[in-house]
Motif scaffolding. Structure first.
Motif, short mmCIF file in Angstrom:
data_model
loop_
_atom_site.label_atom_id
_atom_site.label_comp_id
_atom_site.label_asym_id
_atom_site.label_seq_id
_atom_site.Cartn_x
_atom_site.Cartn_y
_atom_site.Cartn_z
N GLU A 128 0.83 -1.21 0.00
CA GLU A 128 0.00 0.00 0.00
C GLU A 128 0.86 1.26 0.00
OE1 GLU A 128 -3.84 -1.80 2.47
OE2 GLU A 128 -2.14 -0.91 3.52
N GLN A 129 1.97 1.22 0.74
CA GLN A 129 2.81 2.41 0.79
C GLN A 129 3.53 2.63 -0.54
OE1 GLN A 129 5.30 2.76 4.26
NE2 GLN A 129 5.51 4.95 3.97
N VAL A 130 4.03 1.55 -1.16
CA VAL A 130 4.65 1.68 -2.47
C VAL A 130 3.63 2.16 -3.50
CG1 VAL A 130 5.78 0.42 -4.35
CG2 VAL A 130 6.41 -0.07 -1.99
N ASP A 167 -2.17 13.29 7.85
CA ASP A 167 -2.87 14.03 6.81
C ASP A 167 -2.47 13.40 5.47
OD1 ASP A 167 -3.70 15.79 4.84
OD2 ASP A 167 -2.84 17.58 5.76
N PRO A 168 -3.42 12.90 4.67
CA PRO A 168 -3.06 12.27 3.39
C PRO A 168 -2.24 13.16 2.46
CG PRO A 168 -5.35 11.81 3.93
CD PRO A 168 -4.86 12.81 4.94
N GLU A 169 -2.45 14.47 2.54
CA GLU A 169 -1.71 15.38 1.67
C GLU A 169 -0.30 15.66 2.17
OE1 GLU A 169 -2.45 16.68 -1.17
OE2 GLU A 169 -4.59 16.26 -1.40
N GLN A 170 -0.07 15.50 3.49
CA GLN A 170 1.22 15.85 4.06
C GLN A 170 1.99 14.68 4.64
OE1 GLN A 170 1.41 19.72 6.31
NE2 GLN A 170 -0.80 19.37 6.49
N GLY A 171 1.28 13.64 5.05
CA GLY A 171 1.93 12.53 5.74
C GLY A 171 1.78 12.70 7.24
N ILE A 172 2.81 12.28 7.99
CA ILE A 172 2.80 12.42 9.44
C ILE A 172 3.05 13.87 9.81
CG2 ILE A 172 3.82 11.61 11.59
CD1 ILE A 172 2.37 9.44 9.97
N VAL A 173 2.21 14.42 10.70
CA VAL A 173 2.35 15.82 11.12
C VAL A 173 2.27 15.89 12.64
CG1 VAL A 173 1.47 16.82 8.96
CG2 VAL A 173 -0.13 16.20 10.79
N ALA A 174 2.86 16.94 13.17
CA ALA A 174 2.89 17.13 14.62
C ALA A 174 1.65 17.83 15.15
CB ALA A 174 4.14 17.90 15.03
N VAL A 206 -3.41 4.21 9.22
CA VAL A 206 -2.88 5.21 8.29
C VAL A 206 -3.13 4.80 6.85
CG1 VAL A 206 -0.76 6.26 7.40
CG2 VAL A 206 -1.17 6.16 9.87
N MET A 207 -2.80 3.56 6.50
CA MET A 207 -2.93 3.14 5.11
C MET A 207 -4.40 3.01 4.71
SD MET A 207 0.14 3.42 4.46
CE MET A 207 -0.21 3.27 2.70
N ARG A 208 -5.27 2.71 5.66
CA ARG A 208 -6.71 2.67 5.34
C ARG A 208 -7.20 4.06 4.98
NH1 ARG A 208 -10.94 -1.04 6.35
NH2 ARG A 208 -12.83 -0.16 5.47
N VAL A 209 -6.79 5.05 5.77
CA VAL A 209 -7.19 6.43 5.48
C VAL A 209 -6.64 6.88 4.13
CG1 VAL A 209 -6.77 8.82 6.17
CG2 VAL A 209 -7.57 7.17 7.85
#
Length: 238
Positions: free
Chosen positions: A137-139, A169-176, A212-215
């Motif tokens: 899913e990540q690839v 956030d799907p557009e940014q990835g991991i965020v603080a 995360v990958m489901r979202v």
């Protein structure tokens, strides 16, 4: 004159009846990405094509045609791993549906094609499919421009800390921090760091990666359903 393609590496991802004895076959190919061909007479009892054009079977295909729907002219079957267990088979169907529903048509994705081959081999050799699916899913998402690092908060540019919690956030990835695009909160930094190191063994890392990958896949689907998800209601998997 119609354009011809010879000996293209390909996999069947879906097929459906067309007219009386033919099939429309959706493919994932090395150099042409997702595409479709007409397999004339493939539903006939005398044709070997129906048995050859099976999902997860490595193929070398030849076709002719100029439009979006080509005409299949030759099929060469190659040896490949078999998905014998139920959970591996369901996992393979899930991969195929992701490709069919999300991947743009006629765009090559050679890195993703290689990952697909590797993933099928891994699914054929394990009953623990979750890490295999998460990595694919990540690839898959990265190939579509949605790559991210598990160990970096993109909004601050700082490394993930084990004692902190984070958002996704799907557009940014991991965020603080929490922002408008955030879909998940309270992701433990310790689990994110484990995933960054390729560790999918802990319950926390598996739970976080699945959330995360489901979202992200839902975001890429844009409201379209994935029928293969219902297959996992009983077997432990995706």
């Amino acid at each position: 004159m119609r354009e011809a393609q010879q000996q293209e590496p390909a996999y069947v991802i879906h097929r459906r009846p067309w007219r009386e004895t033919s099939l429309i076959v959706d493919l994932f190919t090395l150099n042409h990405g997702r595409m479709s061909v007409i397999a004339k007479g493939a539903s006939s009892s005398k044709s070997p094509l129906k048995a050859q054009l099976q999902p997860f079977q490595p193929l070398l295909l030849s076709w002719v045609g100029r439009g979006d729907l080509k005409t299949l002219t030759q099929v060469d079957v190659r040896d490949g791993p078999a998905l014998r267990s139920t959970v591996s088979l369901y996992s393979g169907l899930y991969l195929n549906e992701l490709i069919q529903r999300i991947l743009p048509q006629s765009d090559p994705y050679p890195t993703l094609f290689a990952a697909y081959i590797e993933t099928l081999a891994l699914l054929a050799d394990t009953s623990d499919v979750e890490p295999v699916l998460r990595r694919f899913e990540q690839v898959f998402s990265a190939a579509l421009g949605y790559d991210f690092a598990w160990d970096l908060a993109t909004d601050t540019g700082q490394a993930i800390r084990a004692t902190h919690t984070y958002c996704y956030d799907p557009e940014q990835g991991i965020v603080a921090g929490v922002s408008e695009g955030v879909r998940l909160q309270n992701l433990p930094g310790e689990a994110l760091l484990a995933l960054a190191g390729g560790d999918y063994e802990t319950a926390a890392s598996r739970r976080v990666s699945k959330r995360v990958m489901r979202v992200l896949t839902d975001y890429l689907l844009q409201g379209r359903p994935l029928n293969s998800r219902s297959l996992f209601s009983h077997p432990k998997g995706k």
